[in-house]
Design an enzyme around this catalytic site. Structure first.
Site, PDB file in Angstrom:
ATOM      1  N   CYS A  61       6.278 -34.765  -7.234  1.00 35.22           N
ATOM      2  CA  CYS A  61       7.688 -34.633  -7.652  1.00 35.22           C
ATOM      3  C   CYS A  61       8.565 -34.132  -6.493  1.00 35.22           C
ATOM      4  O   CYS A  61       9.299 -34.907  -5.876  1.00 35.22           O
ATOM      5  CB  CYS A  61       7.828 -33.693  -8.845  1.00 35.22           C
ATOM      6  SG  CYS A  61       6.962 -34.269 -10.322  1.00 35.22           S
ATOM      7  N   ARG A  62       8.495 -32.845  -6.199  1.00 34.95           N
ATOM      8  CA  ARG A  62       9.471 -32.259  -5.276  1.00 34.95           C
ATOM      9  C   ARG A  62       9.243 -32.626  -3.814  1.00 34.95           C
ATOM     10  O   ARG A  62      10.191 -33.061  -3.126  1.00 34.95           O
ATOM     11  CB  ARG A  62       9.472 -30.719  -5.420  1.00 34.95           C
ATOM     12  CG  ARG A  62      10.008 -30.260  -6.760  1.00 34.95           C
ATOM     13  CD  ARG A  62       9.664 -28.817  -7.034  1.00 34.95           C
ATOM     14  NE  ARG A  62       8.219 -28.632  -7.218  1.00 34.95           N
ATOM     15  CZ  ARG A  62       7.610 -27.482  -7.392  1.00 34.95           C
ATOM     16  NH1 ARG A  62       8.335 -26.365  -7.387  1.00 34.95           N
ATOM     17  NH2 ARG A  62       6.310 -27.407  -7.567  1.00 34.95           N
ATOM     18  N   SER A  63       8.022 -32.440  -3.305  1.00 32.07           N
ATOM     19  CA  SER A  63       7.845 -32.677  -1.857  1.00 32.07           C
ATOM     20  C   SER A  63       7.970 -34.154  -1.469  1.00 32.07           C
ATOM     21  O   SER A  63       8.542 -34.449  -0.414  1.00 32.07           O
ATOM     22  CB  SER A  63       6.569 -32.034  -1.322  1.00 32.07           C
ATOM     23  OG  SER A  63       5.418 -32.548  -1.919  1.00 32.07           O
ATOM     24  N   ASN A  81       2.456 -32.601  -5.222  1.00 31.99           N
ATOM     25  CA  ASN A  81       2.850 -33.654  -4.262  1.00 31.99           C
ATOM     26  C   ASN A  81       3.198 -34.967  -4.982  1.00 31.99           C
ATOM     27  O   ASN A  81       3.007 -36.047  -4.451  1.00 31.99           O
ATOM     28  CB  ASN A  81       1.774 -33.886  -3.184  1.00 31.99           C
ATOM     29  CG  ASN A  81       2.245 -34.736  -1.993  1.00 31.99           C
ATOM     30  OD1 ASN A  81       1.466 -35.449  -1.398  1.00 31.99           O
ATOM     31  ND2 ASN A  81       3.514 -34.677  -1.644  1.00 31.99           N
ATOM     32  N   CYS A 141       4.670 -28.963  -2.010  1.00 31.88           N
ATOM     33  CA  CYS A 141       4.867 -28.418  -3.361  1.00 31.88           C
ATOM     34  C   CYS A 141       3.491 -28.269  -4.008  1.00 31.88           C
ATOM     35  O   CYS A 141       2.486 -28.191  -3.292  1.00 31.88           O
ATOM     36  CB  CYS A 141       5.823 -29.290  -4.184  1.00 31.88           C
ATOM     37  SG  CYS A 141       5.262 -30.976  -4.462  1.00 31.88           S
ATOM     38  N   ASP A 198      10.318 -26.573 -10.541  1.00 31.12           N
ATOM     39  CA  ASP A 198       9.312 -27.607 -10.814  1.00 31.12           C
ATOM     40  C   ASP A 198       9.782 -28.432 -12.022  1.00 31.12           C
ATOM     41  O   ASP A 198       9.911 -27.900 -13.122  1.00 31.12           O
ATOM     42  CB  ASP A 198       7.988 -26.885 -11.119  1.00 31.12           C
ATOM     43  CG  ASP A 198       6.849 -27.855 -11.329  1.00 31.12           C
ATOM     44  OD1 ASP A 198       7.120 -29.068 -11.457  1.00 31.12           O
ATOM     45  OD2 ASP A 198       5.698 -27.396 -11.364  1.00 31.12           O
TER      46      ASP A 198
HETATM   47  P1  4NP Z   1       5.373 -31.024  -7.949  1.00 28.80           P
HETATM   48  O1  4NP Z   1       5.310 -31.023  -9.568  1.00 28.80           O
HETATM   49  O2  4NP Z   1       4.658 -29.780  -7.504  1.00 28.80           O
HETATM   50  O3  4NP Z   1       6.841 -30.972  -7.650  1.00 28.80           O
HETATM   51  O4  4NP Z   1       4.699 -32.316  -7.515  1.00 28.80           O
HETATM   52  C1  4NP Z   1       4.130 -30.899 -10.287  1.00 28.80           C
HETATM   53  C2  4NP Z   1       3.346 -32.001 -10.504  1.00 28.80           C
HETATM   54  C3  4NP Z   1       2.183 -31.881 -11.258  1.00 28.80           C
HETATM   55  C4  4NP Z   1       1.810 -30.654 -11.771  1.00 28.80           C
HETATM   56  C5  4NP Z   1       2.601 -29.536 -11.525  1.00 28.80           C
HETATM   57  C6  4NP Z   1       3.751 -29.661 -10.771  1.00 28.80           C
HETATM   58  N1  4NP Z   1       0.613 -30.550 -12.556  1.00 28.80           N
HETATM   59  O5  4NP Z   1       0.372 -29.427 -13.085  1.00 28.80           O
HETATM   60  O6  4NP Z   1      -0.124 -31.524 -12.699  1.00 28.80           O
END
Ligand code: 4NP
Length: 157
Positions: A15-17, A13, A10, A129
């Site tokens: 939340c989703r992955s 790294n 994702c 997201d």
């Molecule tokens: P992820 O979510 O891609 O599912 O881990 C996010 C975590 C952090 C950010 C964006 C998406 N960020 O902009 O810091």
């Protein structure tokens, strides 16, 4: 059964992955086939390297008896050679990884796929997201991933 290697990707790294990784590992454990798999997750971004998964995602997962243990790392070019499958969470992650993919006909290069191709119960074409949204978003992502991750496993074994 042959050996498989799977990398969930994702943006951050956190939340989703890592959630997809934990759900997949739990499924493999229940099916007693964990030793056949190398499983990991990574982010295309570098902001959260070394951090635990987002506390809101760890809390939502804990409600389902899932523990998310992974620490964030950034996607590396050699991941294309370490993994058979790279599963991307949204179209932006997919494009990013496709753009990094070595332009050769080497058959050892990972198959880059979209996680939602394997969903049967949700209309979503991307795993949304949840980072900037409310608590509900984390539960919804887990619901989606439980469906698509199990669809993926059925597809490959
Ligand atoms: P992820 O979510 O891609 O599912 O881990 C996010 C975590 C952090 C950010 C964006 C998406 N960020 O902009 O810091």
């Amino acid at each position: 059964m042959k050996q498989f290697s799977v990398l969930f990707v994702c943006l951050g790294n956190i939340c989703r992955s890592p959630a997809a990784e934990a759900i997949f590992l739990d499924l493999l454990s229940k099916k007693k086939i964990k030793d056949k798999f190398l499983v990991d997750s990574a982010g295309t971004g570098s902001w959260h390297i070394g951090k635990k998964a987002d506390s809101r995602m760890r809390f939502a997962a804990k409600q389902r008896n899932l523990e998310i243990l992974s620490k964030a790392r950034q996607f590396q070019q050699d991941d294309f050679y370490k993994f058979n499958y790279i599963l991307t969470m949204d179209n932006s992650n997919f494009e990013h990884i496709i753009n990094l993919r070595p332009k050769s006909n080497d058959t050892n290069i990972a198959n880059v796929l979209k996680m939602q191709e394997f969903s049967s119960k949700f209309e979503e074409t991307e795993v949304p997201d949840p980072y900037f949204g409310g608590e509900d978003g984390f539960d919804y992502v887990l619901d989606i991933l439980e469906d698509s991750v199990s669809g993926f496993l059925k597809d490959i074994i």
